[in-house]
Design a protein around this motif. Structure first.
Motif, PDB file in Angstrom:
ATOM      1  N   GLU A 174      98.996  53.126  26.479  1.00  0.00           N
ATOM      2  CA  GLU A 174     100.113  53.160  25.462  1.00  0.00           C
ATOM      3  C   GLU A 174     101.189  53.963  25.942  1.00  0.00           C
ATOM      4  O   GLU A 174     102.235  53.768  25.582  1.00  0.00           O
ATOM      5  N   GLY A 175     100.919  54.901  26.965  1.00  0.00           N
ATOM      6  CA  GLY A 175     102.095  55.703  27.684  1.00  0.00           C
ATOM      7  C   GLY A 175     102.964  54.517  28.352  1.00  0.00           C
ATOM      8  O   GLY A 175     104.287  54.356  28.156  1.00  0.00           O
ATOM      9  N   ALA A 176     102.402  53.601  28.931  1.00  0.00           N
ATOM     10  CA  ALA A 176     103.269  52.471  29.546  1.00  0.00           C
ATOM     11  C   ALA A 176     103.823  51.506  28.513  1.00  0.00           C
ATOM     12  O   ALA A 176     105.080  51.112  28.523  1.00  0.00           O
ATOM     13  N   TYR A 177     102.953  51.169  27.551  1.00  0.00           N
ATOM     14  CA  TYR A 177     103.897  50.487  26.270  1.00  0.00           C
ATOM     15  C   TYR A 177     104.778  51.013  25.732  1.00  0.00           C
ATOM     16  O   TYR A 177     105.863  50.489  25.266  1.00  0.00           O
ATOM     17  N   SER A 178     104.736  52.305  25.681  1.00  0.00           N
ATOM     18  CA  SER A 178     105.733  53.224  24.875  1.00  0.00           C
ATOM     19  C   SER A 178     107.095  53.286  25.566  1.00  0.00           C
ATOM     20  O   SER A 178     107.994  53.338  24.805  1.00  0.00           O
ATOM     21  N   ILE A 179     107.027  53.100  26.876  1.00  0.00           N
ATOM     22  CA  ILE A 179     108.465  52.931  27.573  1.00  0.00           C
ATOM     23  C   ILE A 179     108.881  51.696  27.697  1.00  0.00           C
ATOM     24  O   ILE A 179     109.667  51.412  28.378  1.00  0.00           O
ATOM     25  N   GLY A 180     108.170  50.682  27.116  1.00  0.00           N
ATOM     26  CA  GLY A 180     108.777  49.440  27.090  1.00  0.00           C
ATOM     27  C   GLY A 180     108.046  48.309  28.125  1.00  0.00           C
ATOM     28  O   GLY A 180     108.754  47.286  28.421  1.00  0.00           O
ATOM     29  N   MET A 181     106.891  48.559  28.549  1.00  0.00           N
ATOM     30  CA  MET A 181     106.292  47.805  29.615  1.00  0.00           C
ATOM     31  C   MET A 181     105.719  46.830  28.891  1.00  0.00           C
ATOM     32  O   MET A 181     105.036  47.219  27.849  1.00  0.00           O
ATOM     33  N   GLN A 196     103.318  44.191  33.397  1.00  0.00           N
ATOM     34  CA  GLN A 196     103.909  45.146  33.979  1.00  0.00           C
ATOM     35  C   GLN A 196     103.036  46.504  34.061  1.00  0.00           C
ATOM     36  O   GLN A 196     102.807  47.275  34.863  1.00  0.00           O
ATOM     37  N   ASN A 252     101.378  48.075  37.492  1.00  0.00           N
ATOM     38  CA  ASN A 252     101.977  49.294  37.771  1.00  0.00           C
ATOM     39  C   ASN A 252     101.017  50.813  37.554  1.00  0.00           C
ATOM     40  O   ASN A 252     101.210  51.460  38.248  1.00  0.00           O
TER      41      ASN A 252
END
Lengths: 245, 248
Positions: B136-143, B147, B151
Motif C-alpha cells: 500500500e505504501g508503494a501503491y500510494s506514492i504511485g508505483m 515497480q 523496488n
C-alpha cells in the motif's frame, strides 16, 4: 469555487456489510478537511476509497473534473493524491533518504541528484535530516511518521490524505507529528485528515466532517461542529469524546 | 587404520584430477541450477501476485498462466528428479531420432526446472509474508505492480527466503548425484568410476563424502555471511551536516 476532489454518492460494501452508504462531499484547493467520528463509522474506508486502495461499490470520485474511477492510469492519480498511513508503511528495505527518493525517481522520473536534494529539503522540514542513513526499524513511531510525511511531500502532491496519522503513537510522539502537519497546513497544501485528535482538528482545519454509520451526519466549519453542533448525534459523540479524555 | 589412510592418500594422489573435475561440474550444475531456479521462482511469484484486473481479457490470460504455473509446480515437485532426468533425456532422444542432448546442459536444465518448482512456492510464501502495508505504501506514492515488486517487495522477500535458498542450494549439490543415471560427469559419477578402478570402495566413498560436506558447509557459511551483509549494521550514523548535503 475550485473543487479539487468531489465525492458523489460513494458506496462501499464488503460482502453483505455496507460500510459507506451514499457519501457526498467536496474539497476545495487549499482546504484542510478533518473527518471525525467513532471507530467503524467508515472514515478510513472512505479515505482509502479516495486513494483507490479500496474499490468503491458505487458512486464517483471527481478529481479535477475527471471521474477517477474510470481512469486507466491509477498510479498517475495516486502520485498526485498521496496517502499517509496509521502504520507508516515506510519501505523497510530502504534508508530514510531512499524512502523519500524512490517515488520521485521511479514514478516522476526525477534524476538522482534532484531527488536527493528534494528529499533532503522535506526531511529537514519534518526534522528528520539527521536520520537519513537510518532504516525504518531503527526509528521511533513518531520519527517514522515524520519520514512518511516527507515521503509524501517529496512527490509534490496536490492533496495529502492522512489516515489516523497519530493513532499508533505514544502520547508524547503525537505532538511532534501533529506539529509537522500543522506546519504544512499553513503552507496551503490541500489535506484530508481522518483523526481522533479533536483539539487538533479544531485548530488545523477549515472544514470538519462528522461521520456516523457510513453516512456524513454533519459538516461545517470547526466552530459550527465543535461549538454549536446542530445534530444530536454530533453532540453525543463530542460529549462522549470529551468525557473520555 | 594406517592402511585406510594410506589408501585414501593413494586415491587422492592418483585420482585428484577426476575429483576436481567432478567438483567443478557438480558446482557448475548446482549453482547454475539454483540461480536459474530462483529466477523462475521470482518470475512466477511476481506473476501469481498480480492483483485481479478489471479487464476480462487480462483476467482470462492470467487465469490460464496461473493454471500452467500450478501444473508445472505440482508435476515437478511430485516426481523424483532421477526419473525426470531419464524422461527428459531419453524423451528428447525419442523425439529427435536418437540424438541425445549434450550432458552438462541437460543436467543444468533438469536441475533448474526442478529447483524452479520448489522456488516458485518458496518465493510465493516469501511474498505473501510481507506486510500488506508495504504494498500500500508503494501503491500510494504511485508505483505500479511491477515497480512495487522490483523496488520494495522482492528485496524484502529475498532477505526472508535466503535461508530457504541456501537450503535448496545444499540439496542441489547433493542431488546432482542422481544425474549420473544419464551419465553426467559430476562428482558422484567420478567417485563411482574411481571405486571401480581401485576396488577400494569404502575409502573412495569416504573421500567423496568429505568433499560433499566441505562443499555444502562452505556454501551455507557463505550465505549466512550474505544474510548479515543484507541486514546491514545494527546502528546508523547521524548525518551531522544536513545543510551541506542539500547544497551538494
Amino acid at each position: 469555487m475550485d473543487k479539487i476532489i468531489s465525492v458523489n454518492g460513494l458506496k462501499k460494501s464488503f460482502g453483505e456489510n455496507e460500510i459507506l452508504k451514499d457519501i457526498n462531499f467536496s474539497v476545495s484547493r487549499g482546504d484542510v478537511t478533518c473527518i471525525i467520528g467513532a471507530s467503524g463509522s467508515g472514515k478510513s474506508t472512505m479515505l482509502r476509497c479516495i486513494n483507490l486502495l479500496e474499490e468503491p461499490t458505487a458512486g464517483e470520485i471527481i478529481y479535477k473534473g475527471q471521474n477517477i474511477l474510470k481512469t486507466k492510469n491509477i498510479p498517475a492519480y495516486r502520485a498526485k493524491v498521496e496517502m499517509v498511513f496509521q502504520s507508516f508503511n515506510l519501505f523497510e528495505n530502504m534508508t530514510v533518504l531512499k524512502n523519500c527518493m524512490i517515488g520521485q525517481m521511479k514514478v516522476l522520473k526525477t534524476d538522482k541528484e534532484t531527488a536527493r536534494n528534494e528529499a533532503m529539503h522535506y526531511l529537514e522540514k519534518v526534522g528528520m535530516a539527521p536520520y537519513i542513513n537510518a532504516k525504518p526499524r531503527q526509528l521511533s513511531g513518531g520519527q517514522k511518521q515524520r519520514v512518511a510525511i516527507a515521503r509524501a511531500l517529496a512527490m509534490k502532491p496536490d492533496v495529502i490524505l492522512f489516515d489516523e496519522p497519530t493513532s499508533a503513537l505514544d502520547p508524547q510522539m503525537v505532538g511532534e507529528v501533529l506539529e509537522v502537519i500543522k506546519n504544512i497546513a499553513k503552507e496551503g497544501l490541500t489535506m484530508i485528515i481522518v483523526t481522533h485528535e479533536m483539539a487538533f482538528a479544531r485548530d488545523v482545519s477549515n472544514h470538519v466532517v462528522f461521520m456516523k454509520d457510513g453516512v456524513i451526519c454533519e459538516e461545517g466549519s470547526p466552530d459550527e461542529i465543535f461549538t454549536s453542533p446542530k445534530k444530536q448525534e454530533t453532540k453525543d459523540f463530542l460529549s462522549r469524546f470529551m468525557n473520555n479524555r | 587404520m594406517t592402511a585406510f589412510f594410506k589408501e585414501v592418500v593413494d586415491i587422492l594422489v592418483k585420482y585428484h584430477g577426476y575429483f576436481l573435475q567432478g567438483i567443478g561440474y557438480t558446482m557448475l550444475i548446482s549453482l547454475t541450477g539454483t540461480v536459474v531456479g530462483l529466477i523462475i521462482g521470482l518470475i512466477t511469484g511476481i506473476v501469481r501476485t498480480i492483483p485481479q484486473s478489471k479487464n476480462p481479457v487480462i483476467r482470462g490470460i492470467l487465469k490460464v498462466v496461473n493454471a500452467i504455473i500450478s501444473i508445472y509446480v505440482e508435476v515437478f515437485r511430485g516426481t523424483p528428479m532421477m526419473v525426470q532426468s531419464m524422461v527428459i533425456f531419453w524423451g528428447y532422444a525419442f523425439m529427435n531420432n536418437g540424438n541425445t542432448l549434450p550432458l552438462i546442459p541437460a543436467g543444468i536444465f533438469i536441475v533448474s526446472i526442478n529447483t524452479g518448482a520448489y522456488m516458485a512456492e518458496i518465493v510465493r510464501g516469501g511474498i505473501i509474508s510481507i506486510d500488506k502495508g508495504q504494498f500500500e505504501g508503494a501503491y500510494s506514492i504511485g508505483m505500479n505492480h511491477f515497480q512495487t515488486m522490483i523496488n520494495v517487495i522482492v528485496p524484502q522477500t529475498m532477505r526472508n527466503i535466503l535461508p530457504a535458498i541456501s537450503n535448496e542450494f545444499v540439496i542441489n549439490i547433493k542431488d546432482t548425484s542422481v544425474l549420473n543415471v544419464i551419465g553426467v560427469t559430476e562428482l558422484y559419477f567420478f567417485t563411482a568410476k574411481i571405486s571401480k578402478m581401485t576396488w577400494a570402495i569404502f575409502e573412495t566413498y569416504v573421500v567423496a563424502c568429505v568433499i560433499y560436506f566441505i562443499l555444502t558447509f562452505t556454501i551455507t557459511r557463505l550465505l549466512k555471511l550474505a544474510e548479515r551483509k543484507i541486514d546491514g549494521p545494527a546502528s546508523y550514523t547521524i548525518n551531522e551536516m544536513p545543510a551541506a548535503a542539500e547544497e551538494g
